[in-house]
Scaffold this motif. Structure first.
Motif, PDB file in Angstrom:
ATOM      1  N   GLN A 186      69.152  48.705   1.209  1.00  0.00           N
ATOM      2  CA  GLN A 186      70.033  49.768   1.683  1.00  0.00           C
ATOM      3  C   GLN A 186      71.423  49.520   1.088  1.00  0.00           C
ATOM      4  OE1 GLN A 186      69.037  52.415   3.534  1.00  0.00           O
ATOM      5  NE2 GLN A 186      66.947  51.571   3.392  1.00  0.00           N
ATOM      6  N   LEU A 188      75.380  50.816   0.108  1.00  0.00           N
ATOM      7  CA  LEU A 188      76.505  51.721   0.351  1.00  0.00           C
ATOM      8  C   LEU A 188      77.483  51.576  -0.802  1.00  0.00           C
ATOM      9  CD1 LEU A 188      78.261  53.655   2.000  1.00  0.00           C
ATOM     10  CD2 LEU A 188      79.175  51.654   3.226  1.00  0.00           C
ATOM     11  N   THR A 240      77.231  53.037   8.735  1.00  0.00           N
ATOM     12  CA  THR A 240      76.529  52.919   7.450  1.00  0.00           C
ATOM     13  C   THR A 240      76.814  51.575   6.791  1.00  0.00           C
ATOM     14  OG1 THR A 240      76.743  55.322   7.161  1.00  0.00           O
ATOM     15  CG2 THR A 240      76.121  54.030   5.227  1.00  0.00           C
ATOM     16  N   ALA A 244      74.032  48.486   5.968  1.00  0.00           N
ATOM     17  CA  ALA A 244      73.740  48.265   4.549  1.00  0.00           C
ATOM     18  C   ALA A 244      73.415  46.805   4.264  1.00  0.00           C
ATOM     19  CB  ALA A 244      74.915  48.721   3.701  1.00  0.00           C
TER      20      ALA A 244
END
Length: 449
Positions: A186, A188, A240, A244
């Motif tokens: 994940q 960002l 977020t 991440a």
């Protein structure tokens, strides 16, 4: 005369370079306003260097000292870094070596990661910024345009660009051993500029699929739509970031966009929203100590710093900033670098030769005007009906000025333009108006009109 005040990772520490990178758009106008002998200024500021390029009026006494003073005062006014603090962290390049220096910079030969490609775009943008502020000059235009040509020559003729890596690719290399599967990560991405696009390309090359973008300036949705990404606004940024596995920041913001408080708040919000999932993830990481399996890597590519160093105090978070990345920069690819430097030297030599020829053009024009002026007076005195005298005289004068014209080109190539101008004055009493003098005279005529 061209002059460059340069500070880079080779001469200055990271903290000073960071301070120099703030408010750089104000510096070139301040330099240009310092003295009438400053014809133009272009400022190049990247994550590893700060450089001010000046076009100075040569006949001025102590022109180098005036140029350096202009740069230092402008830097202090715009960034707060005074001359005393800057002392020992910069060097001054003057005259023909300026071209070779900029051509080397534009080609990536002076970068932390030799051969990195981002610098070429930064050089072009520096000239564009000077144009917008009206601080460029014909000579600086020629210098920066030739720098781009030299960079393309190095790229096309050597393996340097293939050997070199960008800073973001080097950062990803450093993280690679602790990533189990890039496609599951994940990510960002904070930032939407040219560097963000290069970062995105590097991530996708490694197989990263789950990438979310955030823009502190509000351009995240447009960037995400263009590149097929998810995006988050300011309200969702903390959550977020906390969720991440990899956060990469590369914005031009002059303040921290991420700190320990933001990560802590984001984790708290996630725990409230998904307590069971958060507990299960923390209890059974896929690979303890790995990114994507229990730890988060924050990569700060911003200058000034985008990330507050206190994020490293948050449990399970590692911080990789420019200072650390450059400690792991690879050694030069010697063969490719040698070939590239030869190309750069040749380009700089051609740049100097063209400049010398341009400088001699007024002298050649003055000589020809002087000789043909004498011719016209003689023709007027001896004019006859059949025109044979006029034809013979014009042929004679053409032969007389041919060799001095050719010699002008040869001396310009040898860097001896001043010798030619001095000879005209000594032999004929001709003192040609050089390009800047003509411009000044035209300006005065226009003003008086």
């Amino acid at each position: 005369m061209l002059l460059c005040v340069t500070a880079s990772h080779k001469t200055a520490d990271f903290d000073l370079l960071e301070r120099l990178s703030v408010h750089t758009s104000d510096i070139a106008p301040l330099i240009a306003e310092h003295d009438a002998c400053v014809r133009g200024a272009v400022v190049l500021a990247t994550c590893n260097r700060f450089e001010a390029y000046l076009d100075m009026d040569d006949p001025v006494t102590a022109v180098e000292a005036v140029g350096v003073e202009a740069a230092l005062l402008a830097i202090e006014a715009a960034t707060g870094v005074d001359a005393h603090e800057f002392e020992g962290s910069y060097r001054v390049v003057t005259g023909p070596p300026v071209a070779e220096h900029l051509f080397s910079v534009a080609s990536g030969l002076e970068s932390v990661v030799v051969g990195e490609g981002e610098i070429a775009g930064q050089v072009r943008r520096a000239l564009g910024e000077a144009r917008r502020h009206g601080t460029s000059s014909p000579e600086l235009e020629r210098l920066f345009q030739r720098a781009s040509e030299a960079q393309r020559g190095v790229k096309n003729a050597t393996a340097l660009s293939r050997a070199g890596r960008s800073l973001v690719r080097l950062a990803l290399d450093l993280a690679d051993s602790r990533v189990t599967d890039w496609s599951d990560l994940q990510v960002l991405l904070v930032g939407t500029g040219a560097y963000a696009a290069a970062t995105l390309a590097a991530l996708r090359d490694r197989g990263a699929d789950h990438i979310t973008v955030h823009s502190p300036s509000g351009r995240g949705h447009r960037f995400a739509t263009k590149h097929g990404l998810a995006w988050t606004d300011a309200a969702g940024f903390a959550r977020t970031a906390a969720a991440a596995d990899l956060v990469i920041t590369c914005t031009s913001a002059d303040h921290h966009v991420l700190d320990a408080r933001v990560l802590t708040e984001g984790r708290g919000a996630l725990a409230e929203e998904m307590p069971a999932a958060a507990e299960a993830a923390s209890a059974c990481p896929a690979m303890p100590g790995a990114y994507g399996g229990g730890r988060t890597l924050v990569v700060d590519l911003g200058l000034p710093r985008n990330v507050d160093p206190d994020v490293a105090t948050v449990a399970g978070v590692d911080l990789l900033d420019l200072e650390t990345i450059r400690l792991h920069a690879p050694l030069d690819e010697l063969q490719a670098t040698d070939a590239a430097r030869e190309i750069v030297r040749d380009a700089a030599a051609r740049f100097a030769q063209v400049g010398e020829r341009q400088n001699l053009t007024p002298a050649v024009v003055a000589l020809r005007a002087h000789v043909f002026g004498i011719l016209e007076s003689e023709i007027e005195r001896l004019r006859d009906d059949d025109g044979r005298t006029e034809q013979a005289l014009r042929h004679l004068v053409g032969r007389l000025v041919h060799t001095p014209t050719v010699r002008a080109q040869e001396l310009a190539t040898q860097g001896r333009a001043a010798d030619y101008v001095a000879a005209l004055d000594a032999l004929f009493g001709i003192t040609p108006a050089m390009p800047q003098e003509r411009g000044d005279a035209e300006g005065r005529d226009a003003a008086s009109a």
